[in-house]
Scaffold this motif. Structure first.
Motif, mmCIF file in Angstrom:
data_model
loop_
_atom_site.group_PDB
_atom_site.id
_atom_site.type_symbol
_atom_site.label_atom_id
_atom_site.label_comp_id
_atom_site.label_asym_id
_atom_site.label_seq_id
_atom_site.Cartn_x
_atom_site.Cartn_y
_atom_site.Cartn_z
ATOM 1 N N LEU A 173 39.863 -61.852 9.956
ATOM 2 C CA LEU A 173 40.065 -62.121 11.378
ATOM 3 C C LEU A 173 38.755 -61.912 12.120
ATOM 4 O O LEU A 173 37.945 -61.058 11.735
ATOM 5 C CB LEU A 173 41.133 -61.182 11.950
ATOM 6 C CG LEU A 173 42.584 -61.475 11.582
ATOM 7 C CD1 LEU A 173 43.497 -60.445 12.221
ATOM 8 C CD2 LEU A 173 43.005 -62.876 12.005
ATOM 9 N N GLU A 214 35.229 -67.543 7.893
ATOM 10 C CA GLU A 214 34.951 -67.682 6.460
ATOM 11 C C GLU A 214 33.451 -67.549 6.240
ATOM 12 O O GLU A 214 32.654 -68.159 6.946
ATOM 13 C CB GLU A 214 35.433 -69.032 5.941
ATOM 14 C CG GLU A 214 35.190 -69.218 4.444
ATOM 15 C CD GLU A 214 35.753 -70.536 3.925
ATOM 16 O OE1 GLU A 214 36.982 -70.601 3.733
ATOM 17 O OE2 GLU A 214 34.966 -71.495 3.753
ATOM 18 N N TYR A 255 40.705 -65.348 15.644
ATOM 19 C CA TYR A 255 40.682 -66.558 14.822
ATOM 20 C C TYR A 255 40.274 -66.138 13.413
ATOM 21 O O TYR A 255 40.134 -64.950 13.140
ATOM 22 C CB TYR A 255 39.697 -67.574 15.406
ATOM 23 C CG TYR A 255 40.144 -68.125 16.747
ATOM 24 C CD1 TYR A 255 40.869 -69.311 16.833
ATOM 25 C CD2 TYR A 255 39.868 -67.441 17.932
ATOM 26 C CE1 TYR A 255 41.301 -69.806 18.054
ATOM 27 C CE2 TYR A 255 40.295 -67.924 19.156
ATOM 28 C CZ TYR A 255 41.013 -69.108 19.215
ATOM 29 O OH TYR A 255 41.447 -69.595 20.422
ATOM 30 N N VAL A 256 40.082 -67.113 12.518
ATOM 31 C CA VAL A 256 39.738 -66.783 11.137
ATOM 32 C C VAL A 256 38.311 -67.207 10.812
ATOM 33 O O VAL A 256 37.916 -68.343 11.049
ATOM 34 C CB VAL A 256 40.713 -67.454 10.142
ATOM 35 C CG1 VAL A 256 40.284 -67.176 8.705
ATOM 36 C CG2 VAL A 256 42.124 -66.932 10.364
ATOM 37 N N SER A 271 46.599 -60.566 4.082
ATOM 38 C CA SER A 271 45.390 -61.149 3.517
ATOM 39 C C SER A 271 45.689 -62.439 2.772
ATOM 40 O O SER A 271 44.905 -63.380 2.812
ATOM 41 C CB SER A 271 44.700 -60.143 2.590
ATOM 42 O OG SER A 271 45.560 -59.747 1.555
ATOM 43 N N SER A 315 42.559 -57.548 7.142
ATOM 44 C CA SER A 315 42.660 -59.003 7.024
ATOM 45 C C SER A 315 41.684 -59.581 6.005
ATOM 46 O O SER A 315 41.754 -60.763 5.670
ATOM 47 C CB SER A 315 42.407 -59.658 8.395
ATOM 48 O OG SER A 315 41.031 -59.603 8.748
ATOM 49 N N GLU A 343 44.921 -67.352 15.222
ATOM 50 C CA GLU A 343 45.742 -66.708 14.193
ATOM 51 C C GLU A 343 46.655 -65.642 14.791
ATOM 52 O O GLU A 343 47.844 -65.565 14.476
ATOM 53 C CB GLU A 343 44.841 -66.086 13.138
ATOM 54 C CG GLU A 343 45.576 -65.377 12.027
ATOM 55 C CD GLU A 343 46.503 -66.297 11.260
ATOM 56 O OE1 GLU A 343 47.595 -65.837 10.878
ATOM 57 O OE2 GLU A 343 46.151 -67.471 11.039
ATOM 58 N N ARG A 395 37.427 -64.245 3.686
ATOM 59 C CA ARG A 395 37.870 -64.584 5.041
ATOM 60 C C ARG A 395 38.372 -63.319 5.713
ATOM 61 O O ARG A 395 38.793 -62.370 5.050
ATOM 62 C CB ARG A 395 38.989 -65.631 5.017
ATOM 63 C CG ARG A 395 38.519 -67.039 4.686
ATOM 64 C CD ARG A 395 39.674 -68.020 4.669
ATOM 65 N NE ARG A 395 39.211 -69.383 4.407
ATOM 66 C CZ ARG A 395 40.019 -70.419 4.213
ATOM 67 N NH1 ARG A 395 41.329 -70.241 4.249
ATOM 68 N NH2 ARG A 395 39.523 -71.626 3.988
ATOM 69 N N TYR A 451 45.783 -65.418 5.141
ATOM 70 C CA TYR A 451 44.519 -65.991 5.583
ATOM 71 C C TYR A 451 43.853 -66.819 4.487
ATOM 72 O O TYR A 451 43.010 -67.647 4.759
ATOM 73 C CB TYR A 451 43.571 -64.881 6.042
ATOM 74 C CG TYR A 451 44.153 -64.065 7.165
ATOM 75 C CD1 TYR A 451 44.891 -64.682 8.163
ATOM 76 C CD2 TYR A 451 43.998 -62.687 7.220
ATOM 77 C CE1 TYR A 451 45.455 -63.940 9.180
ATOM 78 C CE2 TYR A 451 44.557 -61.947 8.241
ATOM 79 C CZ TYR A 451 45.285 -62.579 9.215
ATOM 80 O OH TYR A 451 45.838 -61.838 10.217
#
Length: 241
Positions: A85, A76, A73-74, A24, A231, A68, A83, A27
């Motif tokens: 995954l 937000e 991907y990440v 975590s 994540s 990632e 944030r 990210y």
């Protein structure tokens, strides 16, 4: 009740075509200096050719075009509260999302794997400055009520968060359908560094087309959910006091 749940899930299908840094923390810090142009402002032709970026509304949540992990991907949140995954093949669902005030945000999304005939539905809700998030009896009751669940939650702790997790399998015996079941995973992630801060989550896996073979695997579904919830990072935690 089970018939109603399956009908609701069917309607959803029809309407949607070795490092000291924790996962975590990674990210939170990795993308502090991302590309100057955000994915939402880029030409779709220059973006990864996956639903997460090719869908206009979904790419508004994407932090970077860099993958990632394979297939992830990440994301937000719009409130910049957390944030996590996000599956490359998933799309944002407007009708299940909302941003009603500065301390609550819901994000709905789903994906469909044609090869396995498995539909995945996800929903996360971010809460800030909501006292019930810290109440050990109230928050589980809220989540259980939304998911028609009467059991206990498994608690696990990470560096900055506590995770409360539950699962169930629904079998719809009153429906004449071969793949008459679904797997659901739900619970919430609570910050250990900030009071009244958390993310509620609910994920469901089911077979979309009843006349096609379906490879819905419980262990794979659970592993995917665990990847997503582990994540989750609260960005507010990183602000200087």
């Amino acid at each position: 009740m089970k018939k109603t749940i399956l009908l609701c899930f069917s309607l959803l299908l029809a309407l949607t075509g070795g490092c000291s840094m924790s996962i975590s923390d990674k990210y939170t810090t990795k993308y502090n200096n991302t590309e100057a142009v955000k994915p939402k402002d880029m030409n779709p032709k220059d973006l990864p050719q996956v639903p997460a970026f090719q869908n206009e509304k979904t790419r508004e949540y994407m932090v970077s075009t860099k993958e990632e992990e394979p297939g992830y991907y990440v994301l937000e949140s719009k409130l910049k509260g957390f944030r996590m995954l996000f599956p490359a093949d998933a799309k944002y669902l407007a009708r299940r999302s909302s941003l009603t005030r500065k301390n609550k945000e819901s994000i709905g999304f789903n994906s469909y794997d044609k090869d396995t005939n498995v539909m995945f539905d996800g929903h996360v809700t971010f809460y800030k400055e909501e006292s019930f998030v810290n109440e050990p009896e109230t928050m589980p009751d809220i989540v259980s009520g939304k998911n028609d669940y009467k059991g206990e939650y498994k608690k696990s702790s990470k560096k900055n968060t506590d995770i409360y997790f539950a699962k169930k399998k629904d079998i719809f015996e009153d429906i004449e359908r071969k793949y008459n079941y679904s797997y659901s995973y739900f619970g919430y992630v609570k910050s250990k560094e900030e009071d009244n801060l958390g993310v509620e989550f609910a994920f469901t896996f089911g077979c979309k087309n009843e006349n096609q073979p379906c490879s819905l695997d419980e262990e794979k579904a659970k592993n995917k959910v665990e990847k997503l919830i582990n994540s989750i990072t609260f960005l507010i935690d990183k602000k200087e006091k």
